[in-house]
Design an enzyme around this catalytic site. Structure first.
Site: not given
Ligand code: GLC
Ligand code: CA
Length: 563
Positions: A21, A23, A25, A29, A98, A199, A256, A331-332
């Site tokens: 981050d 700034n 908040d 970013d 992405d 995605d 994906e 991230h999942d």
């Molecule tokens: C993919 C992404 C996930 C998202 C899902 C819906 O699985 O990696 O984070 O929630 O698609 O877009």
């Molecule tokens: Ca920020």
């Protein structure tokens, strides 16, 4: 061997809301990313995959896009984006976007129009159906709990959403939608981006006649993923995208694609298919799920034999015919060291061992932010600390069904996507150096010990081990292109394999447990002729002639010249 820059690259994945981050908040970013590019350049990664940064109301952290050609205001402006791209290119790094083509946000102007009336010209941009017997058109269950159908009172029809109700699925049977999406992809390519992660791309086509296509197995809702995953027409659509747009740019693409094995993956990534360079497979991500049908939340211990079987299959089937994308975290998913390693007693050696594993396979290795410093799962006491829509929906549904709180929270501690989404731990100061303000989700309390500041300084850190692995990839083609062969297939603790290219051979030896199993030199390997390329323990030069004991989570990679 068909050399390509994206085969020789290492990818680093950034989840922007949690990276840095700038700034105060509390939200990561684009300027924050720019401020950390030197760190990534020092690590040596080639490609940065940035999770969605488009305009979005953020019900699913940007995977709900309301304008494909604008930047989320919390993340910055288009000027910031252009600046980011320039700064990456100036450092010799590439940027992979992405892109979510399966659905948009419910706030996307297309959907706002589409839902306004049955005869709106954009009605067919999305998937609308009448209800059946006073309920939804069929019994498919969404990835994020509940029906995939949401009744819209305005027109008294249902729209389809495979994910949350804030993510209506686009209608890929409508050629106008396809044209608009192609145009948009081209718009980003003209800006100079270097690739895309597509995605949920496996789901853009649904079973024909699906309004009536109930999955007969269970009611009222069922996981019917086969009815909207990897269907034949997905390939026609991807080939169109390739021929019309992607072909003209030297980019990297990864899809994906859950729910497939390597033979099927070849339909996406096989040489000559004109679709994608590689796909993310999910077979190893379900190793710790009780059964594929039960979804990800019923956690069971995973087995090394199964892991070997899955990975070996992908390695051998795709060799010379396609390309792998190798990962243990994103991230999942939960944090890799907590899931496949030992974050309690052997965090550092086990994180290094897992890194060795991924980087020594054939395919492009992916590092998820924080993995390079061994960040761990988080264990918030209360559901109020969680932010992820999937987690919150799961919690609510299970509570409604009377499942005890401890049982739900235990599943969440193991599997919540927020495990990977707590802020990047930069230092031991306020909020782990992620923000000067209040972070949007709590920082893992172990940031006092686990942070990038410490890791960069310590020559024995996980970070510096990753740096070595990446440097080795640049030096030895056998790491990129060598063919894979599994050794000791039945060994329950050791995962060992070779990689061979022309007259060079790697021997990779990994102990996946806190035990000390004995390793015997395989036939054809003369310990005196081996050069140790990397290990997570100090090694002496005197090799034991016949065998040696591996230490907990020990990893060794040897190179044999002139095989
Ligand atoms: C993919 C992404 C996930 C998202 C899902 C819906 O699985 O990696 O984070 O929630 O698609 O877009
Ligand atoms: Ca920020």
């Amino acid at each position: 061997m068909n050399p390509k820059w994206w085969k020789e690259s290492v990818v680093y994945q950034i989840y922007p809301i949690s990276f840095m981050d700038s700034n105060g908040d509390g939200i990561g970013d684009l300027q924050g990313i720019i401020s950390r590019l030197d760190y990534l350049q020092d690590l040596g990664v080639d490609v940065i995959w940035v999770c969605p940064i488009y305009k979005s109301p953020n019900h699913d952290n940007g995977y709900d896009i309301s304008d494909y050609c604008d930047i989320m205001k919390e993340f910055g402006t288009m000027d910031d984006f252009d600046h980011l791209l320039r700064e990456m290119h100036a450092r010799g790094m590439k940027l992979m976007m992405d892109l979510v083509l399966n659905h948009t946000s419910h706030e996307h102007p297309w959907f706002v129009e589409s839902r306004s009336s049955k005869d709106n010209p954009k009605r067919d941009y999305y998937i609308w159906r009448k209800g059946k017997n006073g309920g939804p058109p069929n019994n498919w269950e969404s990835y994020f709990s509940g029906s995939v159908w949401e009744l819209d009172p305005r027109t008294d029809e249902y729209y389809l959403h495979l994910y949350s109700k804030y993510q209506p699925d686009l209608n890929w049977e409508n050629p106008v939608v396809i044209d608009k999406l192609h145009e948009m992809v081209e718009w980003w390519l003209k800006k100079g981006v270097d690739g895309f992660r597509f995605d949920a791309i496996a789901h853009i086509v649904k079973t024909k006649g699906y309004p009536d296509a109930d999955n007969p197995n269970r009611t009222p809702t069922v996981r019917a993923y086969g009815m909207f995953s990897n269907l034949e027409d997905v390939h026609t659509l991807l080939q169109n995208l390739y021929d019309n747009v992607l072909y003209f740019y030297d980019i990297m693409t990864v899809g994906e694609t859950s729910g497939l094995g390597p033979e099927q993956a070849l339909d996406y990534v096989g040489d000559g298919r004109r679709e994608l360079n590689m796909t993310f497979q999910f077979e190893h991500m379900f190793l710790d799920a009780a059964s594929p049908g039960s979804g990800k939340w019923d956690v069971v211990p995973w087995s090394l034999l199964e892991l070997k079987k899955i990975m070996s299959n992908w390695q051998t089937v795709l060799h010379d015919r396609g390309w792998n994308a190798n990962y243990l975290c994103n991230h999942d998913q939960p944090r890799s060291v907590s899931r496949f390693g030992n974050d309690l007693f052997y965090r550092i050696p086990s994180a290094k061992m897992l890194a060795t594993f991924i980087h020594m396979l054939e395919g492009t290795p992916y590092i998820y932010q924080g993995e390079e410093i061994g960040m761990t799962n988080v264990c918030f006491d209360s559901i109020d600390e969680y932010r992820d829509v999937e987690t919150l929906n799961y919690y609510e549904e299970k509570r409604k069904n009377g499942v005890p709180e401890e049982q739900i929270m235990s599943a969440i501690h193991h599997k919540s996507r927020d495990n990977a989404r707590t802020p990047m731990q930069w230092d031991d100061g306020h909020a782990g150096g992620f923000t000067t303000g209040t972070p949007w989700i709590k920082v893992n309390s172990n940031h006092m010990e686990i942070n990038a500041g410490n890791a960069v300084k310590d020559p024995d850190s996980i970070y510096n081990y990753y740096k070595q692995l990446i440097a080795l990839r640049k030096k030895y083609k056998v790491i990129v292109y060598g063919s894979y062969e599994l050794l000791l297939a039945e060994h329950t603790e050791i995962y060992a394999y070779t990689r061979t290219l022309e007259d060079q051979r790697l021997l990779v030896i990994l102990n996946f447990f806190d035990t000390e199993p004995e390793f015997e030199w395989p036939a054809g390997f003369d310990p005196d002729q081996l050069e140790l390329l990397i290990s997570n323990y100090p090694q002496s030069k005197d090799h034991d002639i016949r065998s040696f004991k591996l230490r907990p989570y020990e990893a060794r990679v040897y190179l044999q010249q002139r095989v």
